[in-house]
Design a protein around this motif. Structure first.
Motif, PDB file in Angstrom:
ATOM      1  N   LYS A  33     -30.240  69.005  45.586  1.00 20.13           N
ATOM      2  CA  LYS A  33     -29.122  68.075  45.417  1.00 20.13           C
ATOM      3  C   LYS A  33     -28.510  68.307  44.042  1.00 20.13           C
ATOM      4  N   LEU A  34     -27.187  68.344  44.005  1.00 19.76           N
ATOM      5  CA  LEU A  34     -26.438  68.495  42.759  1.00 19.76           C
ATOM      6  C   LEU A  34     -25.842  67.144  42.403  1.00 19.76           C
ATOM      7  N   PHE A  35     -26.111  66.673  41.182  1.00 20.59           N
ATOM      8  CA  PHE A  35     -25.627  65.364  40.739  1.00 20.59           C
ATOM      9  C   PHE A  35     -24.415  65.461  39.812  1.00 20.59           C
ATOM     10  N   ALA A  36     -24.469  66.367  38.867  1.00 17.83           N
ATOM     11  CA  ALA A  36     -23.416  66.416  37.846  1.00 17.83           C
ATOM     12  C   ALA A  36     -23.422  67.763  37.146  1.00 17.83           C
ATOM     13  N   VAL A  37     -22.288  68.065  36.518  1.00 20.19           N
ATOM     14  CA  VAL A  37     -22.169  69.251  35.663  1.00 20.19           C
ATOM     15  C   VAL A  37     -21.538  68.803  34.368  1.00 20.19           C
ATOM     16  N   VAL A  93     -24.227  77.802  35.597  1.00 18.79           N
ATOM     17  CA  VAL A  93     -25.636  78.182  35.535  1.00 18.79           C
ATOM     18  C   VAL A  93     -25.729  79.704  35.633  1.00 18.79           C
ATOM     19  N   THR A  94     -26.757  80.251  35.000  1.00 19.62           N
ATOM     20  CA  THR A  94     -26.974  81.696  34.952  1.00 19.62           C
ATOM     21  C   THR A  94     -28.304  82.033  35.607  1.00 19.62           C
ATOM     22  N   ALA A 107     -10.981  64.639  26.011  1.00 26.59           N
ATOM     23  CA  ALA A 107     -10.270  65.726  26.679  1.00 26.59           C
ATOM     24  C   ALA A 107      -9.755  66.734  25.664  1.00 26.59           C
ATOM     25  N   LYS A 108      -9.106  66.257  24.632  1.00 20.24           N
ATOM     26  CA  LYS A 108      -8.572  67.148  23.596  1.00 20.24           C
ATOM     27  C   LYS A 108      -9.710  67.882  22.895  1.00 20.24           C
ATOM     28  N   TYR A 109     -10.758  67.159  22.542  1.00 18.58           N
ATOM     29  CA  TYR A 109     -11.892  67.784  21.861  1.00 18.58           C
ATOM     30  C   TYR A 109     -12.487  68.914  22.699  1.00 18.58           C
ATOM     31  N   VAL A 110     -12.740  68.655  23.977  1.00 19.98           N
ATOM     32  CA  VAL A 110     -13.358  69.653  24.848  1.00 19.98           C
ATOM     33  C   VAL A 110     -12.441  70.857  25.029  1.00 19.98           C
ATOM     34  N   MET A 111     -11.146  70.620  25.241  1.00 16.13           N
ATOM     35  CA  MET A 111     -10.218  71.748  25.384  1.00 16.13           C
ATOM     36  C   MET A 111     -10.087  72.526  24.078  1.00 16.13           C
ATOM     37  N   ASP A 112     -10.031  71.821  22.942  1.00 20.07           N
ATOM     38  CA  ASP A 112      -9.957  72.501  21.638  1.00 20.07           C
ATOM     39  C   ASP A 112     -11.185  73.377  21.419  1.00 20.07           C
ATOM     40  N   LEU A 113     -12.360  72.847  21.717  1.00 20.15           N
ATOM     41  CA  LEU A 113     -13.594  73.611  21.539  1.00 20.15           C
ATOM     42  C   LEU A 113     -13.617  74.833  22.450  1.00 20.15           C
ATOM     43  N   ALA A 114     -13.269  74.650  23.716  1.00 18.79           N
ATOM     44  CA  ALA A 114     -13.259  75.766  24.661  1.00 18.79           C
ATOM     45  C   ALA A 114     -12.284  76.853  24.212  1.00 18.79           C
ATOM     46  N   GLU A 115     -11.172  76.432  23.627  1.00 16.27           N
ATOM     47  CA  GLU A 115     -10.155  77.380  23.174  1.00 16.27           C
ATOM     48  C   GLU A 115     -10.542  78.078  21.877  1.00 16.27           C
ATOM     49  N   SER A 116     -11.111  77.322  20.940  1.00 19.25           N
ATOM     50  CA  SER A 116     -11.383  77.902  19.625  1.00 19.25           C
ATOM     51  C   SER A 116     -12.681  78.702  19.569  1.00 19.25           C
ATOM     52  N   ASP A 117     -13.681  78.323  20.356  1.00 18.67           N
ATOM     53  CA  ASP A 117     -14.970  79.015  20.307  1.00 18.67           C
ATOM     54  C   ASP A 117     -15.668  78.888  21.654  1.00 18.67           C
ATOM     55  N   SER A 118     -15.309  79.759  22.577  1.00 22.81           N
ATOM     56  CA  SER A 118     -15.836  79.646  23.943  1.00 22.81           C
ATOM     57  C   SER A 118     -17.353  79.798  23.991  1.00 22.81           C
ATOM     58  N   ASP A 119     -17.952  80.474  23.016  1.00 21.75           N
ATOM     59  CA  ASP A 119     -19.409  80.596  23.012  1.00 21.75           C
ATOM     60  C   ASP A 119     -20.092  79.274  22.671  1.00 21.75           C
ATOM     61  N   ALA A 120     -19.386  78.384  21.986  1.00 24.47           N
ATOM     62  CA  ALA A 120     -19.936  77.070  21.650  1.00 24.47           C
ATOM     63  C   ALA A 120     -19.684  76.069  22.770  1.00 24.47           C
ATOM     64  N   PHE A 121     -18.773  76.395  23.667  1.00 18.29           N
ATOM     65  CA  PHE A 121     -18.470  75.517  24.792  1.00 18.29           C
ATOM     66  C   PHE A 121     -19.517  75.755  25.872  1.00 18.29           C
ATOM     67  N   GLY A 122     -20.183  74.694  26.301  1.00 14.57           N
ATOM     68  CA  GLY A 122     -21.213  74.870  27.308  1.00 14.57           C
ATOM     69  C   GLY A 122     -21.304  73.701  28.254  1.00 14.57           C
ATOM     70  N   SER A 123     -22.014  73.927  29.332  1.00 13.64           N
ATOM     71  CA  SER A 123     -22.245  72.872  30.307  1.00 13.64           C
ATOM     72  C   SER A 123     -23.688  72.953  30.763  1.00 13.64           C
ATOM     73  N   SER A 124     -24.172  71.868  31.285  1.00 10.40           N
ATOM     74  CA  SER A 124     -25.472  71.873  31.941  1.00 10.40           C
ATOM     75  C   SER A 124     -25.315  71.064  33.220  1.00 10.40           C
ATOM     76  N   MET A 125     -26.168  71.335  34.173  1.00  5.59           N
ATOM     77  CA  MET A 125     -26.072  70.604  35.432  1.00  5.59           C
ATOM     78  C   MET A 125     -27.344  69.815  35.674  1.00  5.59           C
ATOM     79  N   VAL A 126     -27.201  68.744  36.443  1.00  7.60           N
ATOM     80  CA  VAL A 126     -28.340  67.912  36.812  1.00  7.60           C
ATOM     81  C   VAL A 126     -28.539  68.076  38.314  1.00  7.60           C
TER      82      VAL A 126
END
Length: 158
Positions: free
Chosen positions: A154-158, A30-31, A111-130
């Protein structure tokens, strides 16, 4: 009144991907600032509370691929646990420890998809929290209501 919030997607940054340990380190959780939907604003205190809550989970905070809702199934979307929350100036960062089951889901190898995305284009890799949060009402210098400060409860998930 406690409100449930799916916080904006926090993207990019100084990611580190370790495929041997199935970890994506230093991703943005979060920012500081006004949320995309302008429901409220995260201030320094809110960021520090997210860190405190995130680090209070012994096993880490659950992480899924997407948000489950009334028309989507959560089964098969578990990625792993988010741990090691810390502050990087105006950003809360953490590490995603990908669970071994995320390699063999009904939806494929997430797992592979998320790691590949984070590696190839970190600006497209994102998270949100609940989170649950309390709106801290504020007024401007003219007494007019302005966006509330988000006070996470209360934090539920990221």
């Amino acid at each position: 009144m406690t409100v449930l919030l799916r916080a904006d997607i926090a993207r990019g940054g100084q990611l580190s991907i370790d495929r041997n340990s199935n970890t994506i380190s230093n991703f943005a959780v979060v920012t500081k600032g006004i949320t995309h939907d302008e429901r409220g604003e995260f201030d320094d205190k809110a960021l520090d509370e997210v860190i405190k809550m995130g680090n209070s989970f012994k096993m880490g905070v659950k992480s899924r691929f997407g948000h489950p809702n009334m028309s989507s199934e959560a089964l098969g979307t578990f990625l792993g646990r988010v741990k090691n929350f810390y502050r990087d100036e105006n950003i809360v960062r953490a590490d995603l420890h990908i669970d071994k089951t995320a390699h063999i889901t009904p939806n494929g190898n997430l797992a592979k998809y998320v790691m590949d995305l984070a590696e190839s284009d970190s600006d497209a890799f994102g998270s949100s929290m609940v989170i649950h949060w309390e709106p801290k009402k504020r007024k401007d210098e003219n007494g007019k209501d302005i966006l509330p400060i988000i006070e996470p409860t209360k934090l539920f998930a990221v």
